[in-house]
Design a protein around this motif. Structure first.
Motif, mmCIF file in Angstrom:
data_model
loop_
_atom_site.group_PDB
_atom_site.id
_atom_site.type_symbol
_atom_site.label_atom_id
_atom_site.label_comp_id
_atom_site.label_asym_id
_atom_site.label_seq_id
_atom_site.Cartn_x
_atom_site.Cartn_y
_atom_site.Cartn_z
ATOM 1 N N ALA A 274 1.704 10.046 -6.150
ATOM 2 C CA ALA A 274 3.007 11.023 -5.702
ATOM 3 C C ALA A 274 3.479 10.777 -6.913
ATOM 4 O O ALA A 274 3.573 12.505 -7.844
ATOM 5 N N ASP A 275 4.341 10.176 -6.969
ATOM 6 C CA ASP A 275 5.633 10.396 -8.412
ATOM 7 C C ASP A 275 4.762 10.789 -9.798
ATOM 8 O O ASP A 275 4.838 11.783 -10.584
ATOM 9 N N GLU B 19 1.058 -0.906 -0.364
ATOM 10 C CA GLU B 19 -0.113 -0.146 -0.130
ATOM 11 C C GLU B 19 0.365 1.282 0.431
ATOM 12 O O GLU B 19 0.837 2.687 -0.738
ATOM 13 N N HIS B 20 2.036 0.827 0.760
ATOM 14 C CA HIS B 20 2.961 2.496 0.746
ATOM 15 C C HIS B 20 3.698 2.386 -0.593
ATOM 16 O O HIS B 20 3.685 3.584 -1.103
ATOM 17 N N ARG B 21 4.169 1.360 -1.017
ATOM 18 C CA ARG B 21 4.561 1.800 -2.312
ATOM 19 C C ARG B 21 3.780 2.065 -3.607
ATOM 20 O O ARG B 21 3.689 2.803 -4.720
ATOM 21 N N HIS B 22 2.503 1.660 -3.557
ATOM 22 C CA HIS B 22 1.294 1.868 -4.561
ATOM 23 C C HIS B 22 1.004 3.597 -4.327
ATOM 24 O O HIS B 22 1.222 4.434 -5.099
ATOM 25 N N ARG B 23 1.203 3.909 -3.080
ATOM 26 C CA ARG B 23 0.645 5.383 -2.406
ATOM 27 C C ARG B 23 1.993 6.382 -3.089
ATOM 28 O O ARG B 23 1.965 8.006 -4.062
ATOM 29 N N ALA B 24 3.360 5.527 -2.906
ATOM 30 C CA ALA B 24 4.142 6.903 -3.920
ATOM 31 C C ALA B 24 3.927 6.317 -5.235
ATOM 32 O O ALA B 24 4.916 7.784 -5.917
ATOM 33 N N GLU B 25 3.951 5.863 -5.756
ATOM 34 C CA GLU B 25 3.788 5.673 -7.681
ATOM 35 C C GLU B 25 2.560 6.581 -7.829
ATOM 36 O O GLU B 25 3.185 7.383 -8.302
ATOM 37 N N SER C 11 1.505 11.854 -9.764
ATOM 38 C CA SER C 11 0.833 13.309 -9.529
ATOM 39 C C SER C 11 2.018 14.838 -9.855
ATOM 40 O O SER C 11 1.486 15.071 -10.517
ATOM 41 N N ARG C 12 3.735 14.130 -9.133
ATOM 42 C CA ARG C 12 4.593 15.358 -9.398
ATOM 43 C C ARG C 12 4.923 15.249 -10.816
ATOM 44 O O ARG C 12 4.646 16.283 -11.776
#
Length: 465
Positions: free
Chosen positions: A454-455, A446-452, A457-458
């Motif tokens: 976020a990336d 779940e943490h990796r998915h949120r990081a992806e 989105s940026r």
């Protein structure tokens, strides 16, 4: 410094899961009852020290009951002899359960709390005797400061917000159970008036019938409640304090589980009766017993009379030193080592908390000085002031370690896999580790998915329109 002995028996260690669950449920009810006890005590003191004080005396002395049966008693008397029989009934069940399924069933494990409780009753009696021997007072009240009020102690813990580890709470509960046993023996042996052998014989026969019905498996409150009332009435008229009837009936209940039983009959009945005891019987007793004068002259008497000073010092000093000293000596001679998560100051703090002697101390005070109403009230004031002093002292000591207690409590309660069993009880179970690995992997994914996200989105924000 000597290295710890890996084979030494630990005390104040982690409870078994069933024992921890039972202790938590029992103490939860006692805590609510203790808060009601505090409210009732404050109400009694306010009522007795306002212009309505005369009405307090009138209500307390109001008589009701069948005179033909020897039961035309004041409301205060009904509270002390009637309602407290319910309290001692629960105490009898607690004692039976501790003996057959709790901390007292193993002689080695039982030695420490039993010795601590005995020393915690002997030391206050010795302090009282010493003060009165020096001051020329009456020795009649030696037993007043020997009792611990578990409900009041737990109410103090609830008010100050200290989450004691379950081992310390269980130690306090076991101390109180043993304490109640010896208080029962003191009341039965030292405060029994002239015996009416006919009534006593009838009470014994009634108890025999009660025991036989239990052994035959007879069920139904409509059988046992009337029988219990008859036994109580006969015990009261026998000259033996009526609360002994409650204890005797509590000890007769079966507290071991048969195959297929979720709870033993004793545990089931205790679960039903404990709220009545903690929420009704004990607060009403406090309401009719704690209403004493708190004027300057009354407080002066506490410090000027050897009887009252002996009671106060017995609770504050005798209880603390007796329990702590008894625990330390028992640990030393049984070669038991204190739980690594705790320290001896923790034991000292719990010992000081046991100096709160309210319900049974007030009862014994009434019995010890029954012929002197003025001294009885002064002794009650000494019990209240001594218990309050012990509570404040214990609060200070416990607050010094509150962060440690909260960390231990949170560790005990942590249940990350949400299966209803604290993780600390599953750490040796391979299935637990598999579940935890799956949970951690799910969180990591779940943490990796949120990081992806976020990336991504940026990246979209940086792209040209």
């Amino acid at each position: 410094m000597a290295a710890p002995n890996p084979t030494a028996r630990k005390f104040l260690g982690r409870l078994s899961l069933p024992e921890r669950t039972f202790v938590a449920d029992a103490l939860r009810t006692e805590t609510v009852g203790g808060i009601l006890l505090l409210v009732a005590s404050v109400a009694a003191i306010l009522w007795a020290n306002t212009p309505l004080g005369r009405s307090y005396e009138a209500v307390s002395d109001f008589h009701i009951g069948p005179a033909a049966l020897g039961l035309d008693l004041s409301l205060q008397h009904w509270a002390a002899d009637g309602l407290l029989a319910i309290f001692f009934f629960v105490a009898g069940i607690e004692l039976k359960r501790e003996l057959v399924a709790g901390e007292l069933r193993d002689p080695k494990a039982a030695a420490l709390p039993v010795i601590a409780a005995i020393c915690g009753m002997a030391a206050p009696a010795l302090v009282y005797a010493l003060v009165n021997a020096i001051g020329g007072g009456s020795m009649a009240g030696w037993a007043v400061p020997t009792a611990t009020d578990i409900a009041f102690a737990l109410a103090v813990l609830a008010v100050i917000g200290t989450s004691l580890p379950s081992a310390l709470r269980a130690f306090l509960l076991t101390l109180a159970v043993v304490d109640d046993l010896f208080a029962i023996l003191i009341i039965a042996v030292f405060f029994t008036s002239d015996l009416n052998f006919a009534a006593l014989g009838g009470a014994v026969v009634g108890l025999g019938v009660f025991w036989l019905l239990l052994r035959k498996g007879v069920r139904g409150w409509y059988v046992y409640v009337p029988l219990a009332l008859i036994i109580w009435g006969l015990m009261y008229n026998s000259g033996v304090h009526a609360t002994i009837a409650g204890v005797a009936m509590g000890l007769m209940l079966r507290c071991t589980r048969h195959e297929g039983e979720a709870h033993s009959p004793g545990e089931h009945i205790e679960h039903l009766v404990r709220p009545v005891s903690a929420g009704l019987a004990v607060p009403l007793f406090a309401l009719f017993s704690a209403g004493v004068s708190v004027s300057g002259s009354a407080l002066h008497a506490v410090f000027s009379r050897p009887e009252t000073l002996g009671v106060m010092l017995g609770l504050v000093v005798g209880k603390t030193l007796g329990i702590f000293g008894g625990t330390w000596l028992a640990a030393r001679f049984t070669r038991a080592e204190l739980n690594d998560d705790l320290a001896w100051p923790d034991v000292f703090a719990v010992a000081s908390l046991a100096g709160i002697g309210f319900t049974v101390s007030l009862l014994i005070g009434e019995l010890a000085f029954a012929g002197d109403a003025a001294l009885t009230d002064e002794v009650k004031a000494a019990v209240l002031l001594g218990s309050f002093t012990a509570a404040v002292f214990a609060c200070v000591l416990l607050k010094l370690r509150v962060r440690k207690y909260q960390a231990l409590y949170e560790e005990e309660e942590r249940d990350e896999d949400q299966d209803g069993i604290p993780d600390v009880y599953e750490q040796d179970n391979p299935e637990y580790h598999l579940r935890m690995a799956a949970i951690y992997e799910e969180k990591a994914a779940e943490h990796r998915h949120r990081a992806e996200l976020a990336d991504a989105s940026r990246g979209d924000g940086d792209s040209p329109a």
